[in-house]
Design an enzyme around this catalytic site. Structure first.
Site, PDB file in Angstrom:
ATOM      1  N   ASP A  42       0.181 149.698  47.785  1.00 35.62           N
ATOM      2  CA  ASP A  42      -0.778 149.283  48.816  1.00 35.62           C
ATOM      3  C   ASP A  42      -0.003 149.142  50.131  1.00 35.62           C
ATOM      4  O   ASP A  42       0.699 148.158  50.358  1.00 35.62           O
ATOM      5  CB  ASP A  42      -1.416 147.952  48.381  1.00 35.62           C
ATOM      6  CG  ASP A  42      -2.435 147.427  49.389  1.00 35.62           C
ATOM      7  OD1 ASP A  42      -2.307 147.725  50.586  1.00 35.62           O
ATOM      8  OD2 ASP A  42      -3.337 146.689  48.960  1.00 35.62           O
ATOM      9  N   GLU A  91       9.020 134.419  37.584  1.00 33.81           N
ATOM     10  CA  GLU A  91       7.960 135.296  37.067  1.00 33.81           C
ATOM     11  C   GLU A  91       7.604 134.875  35.643  1.00 33.81           C
ATOM     12  O   GLU A  91       8.484 134.720  34.790  1.00 33.81           O
ATOM     13  CB  GLU A  91       8.427 136.765  37.097  1.00 33.81           C
ATOM     14  CG  GLU A  91       7.522 137.757  36.399  1.00 33.81           C
ATOM     15  CD  GLU A  91       6.075 137.776  36.910  1.00 33.81           C
ATOM     16  OE1 GLU A  91       5.856 137.662  38.127  1.00 33.81           O
ATOM     17  OE2 GLU A  91       5.167 137.891  36.064  1.00 33.81           O
ATOM     18  N   GLU A 134       2.996 136.429  46.940  1.00 32.44           N
ATOM     19  CA  GLU A 134       1.769 137.216  47.127  1.00 32.44           C
ATOM     20  C   GLU A 134       0.842 136.738  46.016  1.00 32.44           C
ATOM     21  O   GLU A 134       0.933 137.190  44.881  1.00 32.44           O
ATOM     22  CB  GLU A 134       2.081 138.715  47.042  1.00 32.44           C
ATOM     23  CG  GLU A 134       0.980 139.551  47.643  1.00 32.44           C
ATOM     24  CD  GLU A 134      -0.194 139.749  46.704  1.00 32.44           C
ATOM     25  OE1 GLU A 134      -1.025 138.815  46.562  1.00 32.44           O
ATOM     26  OE2 GLU A 134      -0.263 140.831  46.105  1.00 32.44           O
ATOM     27  N   GLU A 143      -8.447 134.251  40.668  1.00 35.69           N
ATOM     28  CA  GLU A 143      -7.168 134.126  39.949  1.00 35.69           C
ATOM     29  C   GLU A 143      -6.571 132.730  40.061  1.00 35.69           C
ATOM     30  O   GLU A 143      -5.731 132.341  39.260  1.00 35.69           O
ATOM     31  CB  GLU A 143      -6.105 135.144  40.387  1.00 35.69           C
ATOM     32  CG  GLU A 143      -6.484 136.593  40.134  1.00 35.69           C
ATOM     33  CD  GLU A 143      -5.376 137.574  40.474  1.00 35.69           C
ATOM     34  OE1 GLU A 143      -4.193 137.219  40.411  1.00 35.69           O
ATOM     35  OE2 GLU A 143      -5.725 138.727  40.804  1.00 35.69           O
ATOM     36  N   HIS A 312      -5.979 147.405  48.210  1.00 41.21           N
ATOM     37  CA  HIS A 312      -6.445 147.397  46.822  1.00 41.21           C
ATOM     38  C   HIS A 312      -7.406 146.227  46.563  1.00 41.21           C
ATOM     39  O   HIS A 312      -8.110 146.217  45.573  1.00 41.21           O
ATOM     40  CB  HIS A 312      -5.260 147.347  45.848  1.00 41.21           C
ATOM     41  CG  HIS A 312      -4.608 146.008  45.739  1.00 41.21           C
ATOM     42  ND1 HIS A 312      -3.763 145.497  46.700  1.00 41.21           N
ATOM     43  CD2 HIS A 312      -4.699 145.048  44.794  1.00 41.21           C
ATOM     44  CE1 HIS A 312      -3.359 144.291  46.344  1.00 41.21           C
ATOM     45  NE2 HIS A 312      -3.909 143.996  45.177  1.00 41.21           N
TER      46      HIS A 312
HETATM   47  C1  LIG Z   1      -0.062 139.523  42.767  1.00 40.83           C
HETATM   48  S1  LIG Z   1       1.378 139.663  41.798  1.00 40.83           S
HETATM   49  C2  LIG Z   1       2.632 139.834  43.034  1.00 40.83           C
HETATM   50  C3  LIG Z   1       3.929 140.417  42.514  1.00 40.83           C
HETATM   51  C4  LIG Z   1       5.008 140.599  43.566  1.00 40.83           C
HETATM   52  N1  LIG Z   1       5.399 139.340  44.167  1.00 40.83           N
HETATM   53  C5  LIG Z   1       4.573 141.557  44.632  1.00 40.83           C
HETATM   54  O1  LIG Z   1       4.306 141.103  45.744  1.00 40.83           O
HETATM   55  O2  LIG Z   1       4.505 142.759  44.382  1.00 40.83           O
HETATM   56  C6  LIG Z   1       1.559 138.027  41.208  1.00 40.83           C
HETATM   57  C7  LIG Z   1       2.656 137.813  40.187  1.00 40.83           C
HETATM   58  O3  LIG Z   1       2.800 136.423  39.981  1.00 40.83           O
HETATM   59  C8  LIG Z   1       2.966 136.142  38.614  1.00 40.83           C
HETATM   60  N2  LIG Z   1       2.484 134.769  38.437  1.00 40.83           N
HETATM   61  C9  LIG Z   1       1.232 134.299  38.621  1.00 40.83           C
HETATM   62  N3  LIG Z   1       1.165 132.978  38.399  1.00 40.83           N
HETATM   63  C10 LIG Z   1       2.430 132.592  38.069  1.00 40.83           C
HETATM   64  C11 LIG Z   1       3.013 131.338  37.710  1.00 40.83           C
HETATM   65  N4  LIG Z   1       2.284 130.225  37.668  1.00 40.83           N
HETATM   66  N5  LIG Z   1       4.318 131.307  37.410  1.00 40.83           N
HETATM   67  C12 LIG Z   1       5.073 132.446  37.447  1.00 40.83           C
HETATM   68  N6  LIG Z   1       4.569 133.667  37.771  1.00 40.83           N
HETATM   69  C13 LIG Z   1       3.279 133.740  38.079  1.00 40.83           C
HETATM   70  C14 LIG Z   1       2.147 137.212  37.910  1.00 40.83           C
HETATM   71  O4  LIG Z   1       2.579 137.423  36.580  1.00 40.83           O
HETATM   72  C15 LIG Z   1       2.372 138.415  38.825  1.00 40.83           C
HETATM   73  O5  LIG Z   1       3.488 139.180  38.404  1.00 40.83           O
END
Ligand SMILES: C[S@@+](CC[C@H](N)C(=O)[O-])C[C@H]1O[C@@H](n2cnc3c(N)ncnc32)[C@H](O)[C@@H]1O
Length: 374
Positions: A42, A91, A134, A143, A312
């Site tokens: 994106d 993560e 993000e 979410e 997206h």
């Molecule tokens: C929208 S994606 C963004 C990924 C990356 N930071 C990027 O910008 O490309 C959100 C990520 O946060 C992780 N995530 C969501 N809630 C979380 C939490 N409470 N603790 C750790 N990871 C988390 C998800 O598994 C996912 O990989």
């Protein structure tokens, strides 16, 4: 309200779902590279974060950074390349292993430490200068990941620290779209099919299914008419001014501020003799630093309808059945409430009430609709 020890933190509005269910429903998709690739492809999203970091290197150089939900590790990598002294990249999923490999392949393993675990359960050795994440879902809050960022901020951000992004806003505008007729047609043909099914079951098998007509119709109405749709709206489909639903300061917002979003706002029709087919919702976020330590270059990431810069996230469309004929100068006074689904705190329910004050002075009968963001 779940209080089970196995429940996920946050999400006090809707019932927190058990951790294993949350993993199966929510986290597991993030464990796939194809899903991370969709976000990494994106360009609007990527350019915004890239520019926010590299045009504001001062916030990163020599500093400690926490990347909440690092996914592939991209934001942690950029933070390190911008000169961070130490980056904690948290993560929840096994994507952490790909992130670790990517960080090593880019020779940043001495700066970036990948921690596999849920942000709510992770302990860091120090507080940080920057939290980057993000976290935005469809229509910003789907979410409910911002809960985890709030938790991270309250536990791990220094009192002088900055949030990337620093601000967020939710928007809504009146729209026209042909989908409204298709969805009504789909619903009606599903109901025609149901009536044939009821007749045939009675004729061939001697059982009257008619008593299930009402719940079936409610189920199908929810699916075809009340569930918001992902759409990439053309700006020409927007037929009025957009209203701001909610503004969030990421440095001070609490979960209570976002678990129920209640707002009253107005929108004006700007197109002559048009058809109001529903409402489009989107968001933007800003990277401004904090007031005592502002960004040198403020960056905006917007998901508004656009010909060339779609994301997206697209927009969420809430259809109006039946559509209404309106005119330039008509005023829409909206009462909006978004809360978390009782079954799953990561999904949303919207109540949208609207009173239309026509340019002529006439006030149309108000309507109130319920929608589901699934
Ligand atoms: C929208 S994606 C963004 C990924 C990356 N930071 C990027 O910008 O490309 C959100 C990520 O946060 C992780 N995530 C969501 N809630 C979380 C939490 N409470 N603790 C750790 N990871 C988390 C998800 O598994 C996912 O990989």
């Amino acid at each position: 309200m779940g209080t089970s020890a196995n429940a996920v933190a946050g999400g006090r509005g809707g019932a927190p779902v058990p951790k294993d269910v949350d993993y199966a429903n929510y986290f597991c998709t993030y464990a796939f590279l194809y899903h991370q690739k969709e976000m990494l492809s994106d360009r609007v999203r990527m350019d915004a974060y890239f520019n926010a970091i590299f045009e504001n290197k001062r916030h990163f150089a020599g500093k400690t950074v926490l990347d909440v939900g690092t996914g592939s590790g991209i934001l942690a990598i950029w933070s390190a390349q911008a000169g961070a002294r130490k980056v904690y990249a948290v993560e929840a999923t096994k994507m952490s292993e790909h992130a670790r490999a990517l960080i090593k392949a880019n020779n940043l393993q001495d700066v970036v430490e990948v921690i596999e675990g849920s942000m709510e359960e992770v302990t860091l050795p120090e507080r940080v200068d920057v939290i980057i994440s993000e976290w935005m879902g469809y229509f910003l809050l789907r979410e409910s990941m911002f809960d985890s960022v709030i938790h991270a901020r309250d536990c791990w951000l220094k009192p002088t620290g900055v949030m990337y992004p620093s601000h967020a806003r939710m928007w809504m505008a009146p729209i026209r779209t042909g989908i409204v007729d298709h969805k009504l047609g789909d619903y009606e043909s599903t109901m025609d099919d149901w009536h044939n099914f009821v007749d045939e079951t009675k004729t061939y098998y001697g059982v009257d299914m008619g008593t299930l007509t009402k719940p079936f119709s409610e189920e199908q109405r929810k699916y075809y008419l009340q569930t918001s749709l992902w759409n990439s709206l053309h700006p020409h489909q927007v037929i009025g001014t957009a209203g701001i639903i909610k503004e969030i300061d990421c440095l001070t917002a609490t979960v209570a501020d976002i678990e129920k979003v209640r707002s009253n706002f107005s929108m004006s029709i700007t197109v002559e003799n048009t058809k109001l087919c529903g409402f489009g919702g989107w968001f933007d976020v800003h990277f401004r630093g904090r007031s005592e330590d502002p960004a040198e270059h403020e960056i905006e990431l917007t998901t508004a309808p656009s010909v060339d810069y779609g994301t997206h996230w697209g927009q969420q469309v809430f259809l109006l059945h039946p559509p209404m004929r309106l005119n330039e100068g008509d005023d829409l006074r909206v009462s909006f409430l978004m809360s978390r689904s009782k079954e799953n705190h990561r999904l949303m329910e919207v109540e949208l009430g609207c009173e239309i004050h026509q340019h002529s002075g006439k006030i149309l009968a108000p309507f109130k609709n319920k929608y589901y963001i699934e």
